[in-house]
Design a protein around this motif. Sequence first.
Motif, short mmCIF file in Angstrom:
data_model
loop_
_atom_site.label_atom_id
_atom_site.label_comp_id
_atom_site.label_asym_id
_atom_site.label_seq_id
_atom_site.Cartn_x
_atom_site.Cartn_y
_atom_site.Cartn_z
N GLN A 23 59.12 8.23 21.00
CA GLN A 23 60.11 8.01 19.93
C GLN A 23 59.90 6.62 19.32
O GLN A 23 59.91 6.46 18.11
CB GLN A 23 61.53 8.05 20.50
CG GLN A 23 61.91 9.37 21.11
CD GLN A 23 62.42 10.33 20.07
OE1 GLN A 23 63.20 9.93 19.24
NE2 GLN A 23 61.94 11.55 20.09
N ALA A 24 59.72 5.62 20.20
CA ALA A 24 59.56 4.24 19.74
C ALA A 24 58.30 4.14 18.89
O ALA A 24 58.26 3.49 17.85
CB ALA A 24 59.47 3.30 20.94
N ARG A 25 57.25 4.82 19.32
CA ARG A 25 55.99 4.80 18.59
C ARG A 25 56.17 5.44 17.21
O ARG A 25 55.69 4.95 16.21
CB ARG A 25 54.95 5.57 19.39
CG ARG A 25 53.53 5.29 18.96
CD ARG A 25 52.61 6.35 19.47
NE ARG A 25 52.42 7.35 18.45
CZ ARG A 25 51.33 7.45 17.71
NH1 ARG A 25 50.34 6.62 17.91
NH2 ARG A 25 51.23 8.38 16.79
N ARG A 26 56.90 6.57 17.19
CA ARG A 26 57.13 7.26 15.92
C ARG A 26 57.88 6.37 14.96
O ARG A 26 57.58 6.32 13.77
CB ARG A 26 57.95 8.54 16.15
CG ARG A 26 57.13 9.60 16.81
CD ARG A 26 57.22 10.94 16.10
NE ARG A 26 56.31 11.85 16.80
CZ ARG A 26 56.70 12.54 17.87
NH1 ARG A 26 57.92 12.46 18.34
NH2 ARG A 26 55.83 13.31 18.48
N SER A 27 58.87 5.66 15.49
CA SER A 27 59.66 4.82 14.60
C SER A 27 58.81 3.65 14.09
O SER A 27 58.91 3.26 12.92
CB SER A 27 60.95 4.42 15.32
OG SER A 27 61.09 3.05 15.40
N LEU A 28 57.94 3.13 14.96
CA LEU A 28 57.03 2.06 14.53
C LEU A 28 56.08 2.61 13.45
O LEU A 28 55.77 1.94 12.46
CB LEU A 28 56.22 1.54 15.73
CG LEU A 28 55.38 0.29 15.46
CD1 LEU A 28 56.27 -0.92 15.24
CD2 LEU A 28 54.42 0.00 16.62
N LEU A 51 55.52 1.27 9.78
CA LEU A 51 54.19 0.80 9.41
C LEU A 51 53.71 1.46 8.12
O LEU A 51 53.06 0.82 7.29
CB LEU A 51 53.23 1.10 10.56
CG LEU A 51 51.82 0.54 10.49
CD1 LEU A 51 51.84 -0.97 10.27
CD2 LEU A 51 51.05 0.85 11.77
N ARG A 52 54.05 2.73 7.95
CA ARG A 52 53.64 3.43 6.72
C ARG A 52 54.28 2.81 5.48
O ARG A 52 53.76 2.93 4.39
CB ARG A 52 54.03 4.91 6.81
CG ARG A 52 53.15 5.72 7.73
CD ARG A 52 53.50 7.19 7.65
NE ARG A 52 52.83 7.94 8.70
CZ ARG A 52 51.58 8.36 8.63
NH1 ARG A 52 50.87 8.10 7.55
NH2 ARG A 52 51.05 9.03 9.64
N ARG A 53 55.44 2.19 5.67
CA ARG A 53 56.15 1.61 4.52
C ARG A 53 55.86 0.13 4.32
O ARG A 53 56.19 -0.43 3.29
CB ARG A 53 57.67 1.76 4.72
CG ARG A 53 58.15 3.19 4.74
CD ARG A 53 59.65 3.20 4.62
NE ARG A 53 60.27 2.66 5.82
CZ ARG A 53 61.32 3.21 6.42
NH1 ARG A 53 61.86 4.29 5.92
NH2 ARG A 53 61.82 2.67 7.50
N ALA A 54 55.27 -0.49 5.35
CA ALA A 54 55.19 -1.96 5.37
C ALA A 54 54.43 -2.54 4.18
O ALA A 54 54.82 -3.57 3.63
CB ALA A 54 54.56 -2.42 6.67
N LEU A 62 47.55 1.33 16.01
CA LEU A 62 48.36 2.42 15.46
C LEU A 62 47.98 2.68 14.00
O LEU A 62 47.84 3.83 13.58
CB LEU A 62 49.85 2.05 15.60
CG LEU A 62 50.85 3.07 15.06
CD1 LEU A 62 50.69 4.41 15.76
CD2 LEU A 62 52.28 2.57 15.24
N ALA A 63 47.79 1.60 13.24
CA ALA A 63 47.40 1.74 11.83
C ALA A 63 46.04 2.45 11.73
O ALA A 63 45.81 3.23 10.81
CB ALA A 63 47.33 0.38 11.17
N GLU A 64 45.17 2.21 12.70
CA GLU A 64 43.86 2.87 12.69
C GLU A 64 44.04 4.35 13.01
O GLU A 64 43.45 5.23 12.39
CB GLU A 64 42.94 2.23 13.73
CG GLU A 64 42.50 0.82 13.31
CD GLU A 64 41.62 0.13 14.33
OE1 GLU A 64 41.74 0.42 15.54
OE2 GLU A 64 40.80 -0.72 13.91
N GLU A 65 44.89 4.61 13.98
CA GLU A 65 45.10 5.99 14.40
C GLU A 65 45.67 6.84 13.28
O GLU A 65 45.28 7.99 13.09
CB GLU A 65 46.06 5.97 15.58
CG GLU A 65 45.93 7.16 16.49
CD GLU A 65 46.91 7.07 17.63
OE1 GLU A 65 46.97 6.00 18.27
OE2 GLU A 65 47.63 8.04 17.86
N ILE A 66 46.61 6.30 12.52
CA ILE A 66 47.23 7.10 11.46
C ILE A 66 46.57 6.87 10.10
O ILE A 66 47.00 7.42 9.10
CB ILE A 66 48.76 6.85 11.39
CG1 ILE A 66 49.08 5.39 11.03
CG2 ILE A 66 49.43 7.21 12.72
CD1 ILE A 66 50.57 5.12 10.85
N GLY A 67 45.51 6.06 10.10
CA GLY A 67 44.70 5.94 8.88
C GLY A 67 45.17 4.90 7.87
O GLY A 67 44.44 4.60 6.94
#
Length: 568
Positions: free
Chosen positions: A311-316, A320-323, A369-374
């Motif tokens: 859950q914490a990862r999802r929220s991060l 991150l997608r919006r940052a 995480l940014a690498e993982e989600i592209g």
Amino acid sequence: MGGPPTRGGFNGTLPGRMSALPALSIPAIPPFEAALAEMAVPLVLLDAAGTVTFANARAAALLSCAVPAGLSLPALLAAFGGAEAEGGLLPEALRTARPVRSRLTLDGDRRVEAALAPLSAGGFALTFEDVTEQLRGAALARQEPLTGLCNRVGLHDRLDAALAEAAGTGAPLAVLMLDLDRFKAVNDTLGHPVGDALLRKVAERLRKATRREDVVARLGGDEFAILQAGAEQPQAAEALARRLVDLVGRTYVVDGHMLNVGVSVGVAIAPADGRDADDLLKHADLALYRAKAEGRGTYRFFEPAMNAQMQARRSLEIDLRRALALKQFDLAFQPQIRLETGQVTGFEALLRWNHPERGPVSPALFIPLAEEIGVIVGIGEWALRAACREAAGWSQPASIAVNLSPVQFRGGKLVETVMNVLAQTGLDPARLELEITEGALLENTDSVLDVLNGLRALGVKISMDDFGTGYSSLSYLQKFPFDKIKIDQSFVRGMEDNAECGAIVRAIARLGASLGMRTTAEGVETPTQLDAIRAEGCTEVQGYLTGRPMPAAQAAALLSPPTAVSPA
Ligand code: C2E
Ligand code: MG
Ligand code: MG
């Protein structure tokens, strides 16, 4: 009850006359009787006592023999060869006079569905349907064509059934979720036929590592799963997981290539970790995620805390997608010093994420995480542009180093992006140093080398970052003439009390000197470390001792007026 079945135009004469099927061809048969005889559905009529009074041609064809009138239902079922046991429900229906369906096996491999229905006028109609092809189709629909293993649907079905059975007995069962490590590299470099052959070999090893009664499934790509029921848990699952990591990790020979992949395994056990298939699969997946995060080639059992962490990862991830759009990123600049002169030769731009509620988030946390989600592609491009723009405004032509993620090499647009950024910011390409890690070269070496050559052609410099932490380092140094090698901070930190670290730093410094590459020691924090790396022959230093990462304004001030920073 009793007497011959009569319905509609059925005149009641048929059963008495019916002895065996060939008799049905007698020309004097009334129309309805004839219709029954020729109807497409295999049909047997029975009287109230369960004695055959009529069977049509289709029934005879299905059974490959005539069905004599007067035969009892159990005797008729016996004609199915071992069908009595399966057909036990049917004689039962004679007693209860309720409709019933039952599957029978014919000739060992044909599957027939029998339906016995009481007739309102008394007696029973027994119809048959050959469902062999239908079942075969259903089995195929549950099979994964490449490996012949069960597919996701099949696994789900088997898991549902096993859970239903286990719910009665309270027996535990384990679900193991598997993901191959480094498979993508094989598939990308050697092509899909080799990748497919490798997957078949992996499937074979999985079958060998498991018992006959275990269900082995391929869920897609390089993802597999195993259902282990009827064993002592968690011991059996742990033993299996350990065996899988060992067996799958051994070398494969495919098409003359020696291939090495590993496997990460996540385990969930019912009923403790979930009572339905979805929960169990999800939890095994979370455990797998953990196994991968903790170094791969290993296994982990599900723990309830993993749910909260996910859950914490999802929220991060959402933040991150919006940052980027919310302008939450910034750059810090860390000076790089030439040891010979003590002069600042340039800065490394380091990404900073300042979240309004979280505060500063460490790059070590958000970059993977940014690498993982592209999203690292967009963020990396932003960092490159911001760094070049900043450096273009400096009072001296110092160099600016920017980190590139392996993910940025994949899209095929990196050279174009760098070219555009240089054009937009007006930065002299010779001042830009792009830092790549061995990770970038691991994946698809040839195409990465093409990109590196493309970048080099623009006039920019290329550094090998965190050198010594990967595993094929020397071959990469030979494949591409890097301008600079940055020695990983772990070696520098270890120099004070570990002679081997000193030896490694010395070896890299010499290697750099003989290959014409500069060597930067990273993470120098103490004067002793600085003396040591100087003695080993490194050309540059970057560490807290000579300058921490600082805001852009401070970096610019350091360069103007020209400043000599004394490293010690
Ligand atoms: P890196 O490229 O190896 O950067 C050096 C890291 O070491 C930086 O950590 C820096 O602050 C830290 N460091 C420098 N000197 C010392 C020292 O004396 N002692 C200690 N303990 N640490 C020191 P930072 O800024 O946390 O960055 C960590 C990593 O994140 C970087 O390692 C790099 O791999 C990655 N990163 C940072 N910015 C970017 C970026 O814009 N793009 C990409 N793809 N990765 C980035
Ligand atoms: Mg770096
Ligand atoms: Mg580094």
